[in-house]
Design an enzyme around this catalytic site. Structure first.
Site, mmCIF file in Angstrom:
data_model
loop_
_atom_site.group_PDB
_atom_site.id
_atom_site.type_symbol
_atom_site.label_atom_id
_atom_site.label_comp_id
_atom_site.label_asym_id
_atom_site.label_seq_id
_atom_site.Cartn_x
_atom_site.Cartn_y
_atom_site.Cartn_z
ATOM 1 N N CYS A 35 0.864 -1.333 -0.040
ATOM 2 C CA CYS A 35 -0.167 -0.056 -0.174
ATOM 3 C C CYS A 35 0.888 1.053 0.140
ATOM 4 O O CYS A 35 1.830 1.263 0.725
ATOM 5 C CB CYS A 35 -0.795 -0.084 1.191
ATOM 6 S SG CYS A 35 -2.104 1.589 1.311
ATOM 7 N N HIS A 62 -9.081 -3.944 -1.647
ATOM 8 C CA HIS A 62 -8.133 -2.966 -1.026
ATOM 9 C C HIS A 62 -8.317 -1.586 -0.985
ATOM 10 O O HIS A 62 -8.459 -0.889 0.105
ATOM 11 C CB HIS A 62 -6.551 -3.390 -1.610
ATOM 12 C CG HIS A 62 -5.553 -2.593 -1.084
ATOM 13 N ND1 HIS A 62 -4.567 -3.050 -0.141
ATOM 14 C CD2 HIS A 62 -5.506 -1.189 -0.922
ATOM 15 C CE1 HIS A 62 -3.862 -1.980 0.115
ATOM 16 N NE2 HIS A 62 -4.239 -0.914 -0.408
ATOM 17 N N GLU A 63 -8.805 -1.122 -2.282
ATOM 18 C CA GLU A 63 -8.951 0.293 -2.248
ATOM 19 C C GLU A 63 -10.176 0.535 -1.775
ATOM 20 O O GLU A 63 -10.390 1.794 -0.943
ATOM 21 C CB GLU A 63 -9.137 0.716 -3.881
ATOM 22 C CG GLU A 63 -7.803 0.441 -4.573
ATOM 23 C CD GLU A 63 -6.699 0.934 -4.121
ATOM 24 O OE1 GLU A 63 -6.576 2.138 -3.046
ATOM 25 O OE2 GLU A 63 -5.561 0.561 -4.078
ATOM 26 N N HIS A 77 -9.921 1.422 1.975
ATOM 27 C CA HIS A 77 -9.710 2.635 2.280
ATOM 28 C C HIS A 77 -10.675 3.662 2.734
ATOM 29 O O HIS A 77 -10.763 4.442 3.614
ATOM 30 C CB HIS A 77 -8.752 3.323 1.212
ATOM 31 C CG HIS A 77 -7.450 2.894 1.262
ATOM 32 N ND1 HIS A 77 -6.392 3.102 2.330
ATOM 33 C CD2 HIS A 77 -6.663 2.044 0.277
ATOM 34 C CE1 HIS A 77 -5.397 2.556 2.014
ATOM 35 N NE2 HIS A 77 -5.416 1.865 0.881
HETATM 36 NI NI NI Z 1 -3.867 1.165 -0.020
#
Ligand code: NI
Length: 176
Positions: free
Chosen positions: A99, A141-142, A145
């Site tokens: 990341c 993953h995104e 966030h």
């Molecule tokens: Ni990330």
């Protein structure tokens, strides 16, 4: 414009982002332009708005090839606003992730292997897709966030978390 990427420890990365309410606006276009510039400059596979300090539900991802992930297949470049993910299987698979907000490190993270995702482009056009493999992984993953979740918070086996150059000494992965 290339923006500063916030790093783990910054409380803004732990906040839940709010939905975008107006599409096709100069502000939204400028945000997405900055995110593209910032992701490209850092050779990122993806970037979420909170990583540049903007608490809105906007992610971008995709690449033809990526020096930070030399082994993975191409992912179509995608802008996704107000995304919703739906798993298409209960199956989880662990694989390595990094990341831009956690520089120099990699961890093995369990993710759904197949999912559908839905969201909007900058102009409000509907995007609906199914994804598997690294494509499915990067979307998860995104989108994490946007809920204040960084990948180390999902690692189940912390023996599989470490410095990129120690874990993968021969992969030639650039330092981030
Ligand atoms: Ni990330």
């Amino acid at each position: 414009m290339i923006r500063e990427i916030l790093k783990m420890g910054d409380p803004r990365l732990l906040e839940k982002s709010r939905p975008v309410e107006a599409f096709g606006t100069p502000d939204l276009r400028a945000l997405i332009g900055d995110m593209q510039d910032t992701m490209r400059a850092a050779s990122g596979a993806g970037l979420a708005a909170p990583q540049i300090g903007v608490g809105l539900r906007v992610v971008i991802f995709g690449f033809e090839s990526n020096p930070r992930y030399p082994q993975v297949e191409a992912v179509p470049f995608t802008i996704l606003v107000n995304p919703v993910l739906t798993p298409l299987s209960d199956e989880l698979e662990e694989d390595w992730e990094g990341c831009l907000s956690v520089p120099g490190l990699r961890g093995a993270v369990p993710r759904w292997t197949r999912l559908s995702y839905r969201g909007f482009d900058a102009e409000g056009g509907l995007i609906e897709r199914e994804a598997a493999g690294f494509h499915a992984r990067v979307v998860q993953h995104e989108c994490d966030h946007l809920d204040g979740i960084l990948y180390p918070m999902r690692i189940r086996d912390l023996t599989k978390f470490g410095y990129t150059e120690i874990l993968f000494p021969d992969a030639g992965i650039p330092e981030d």
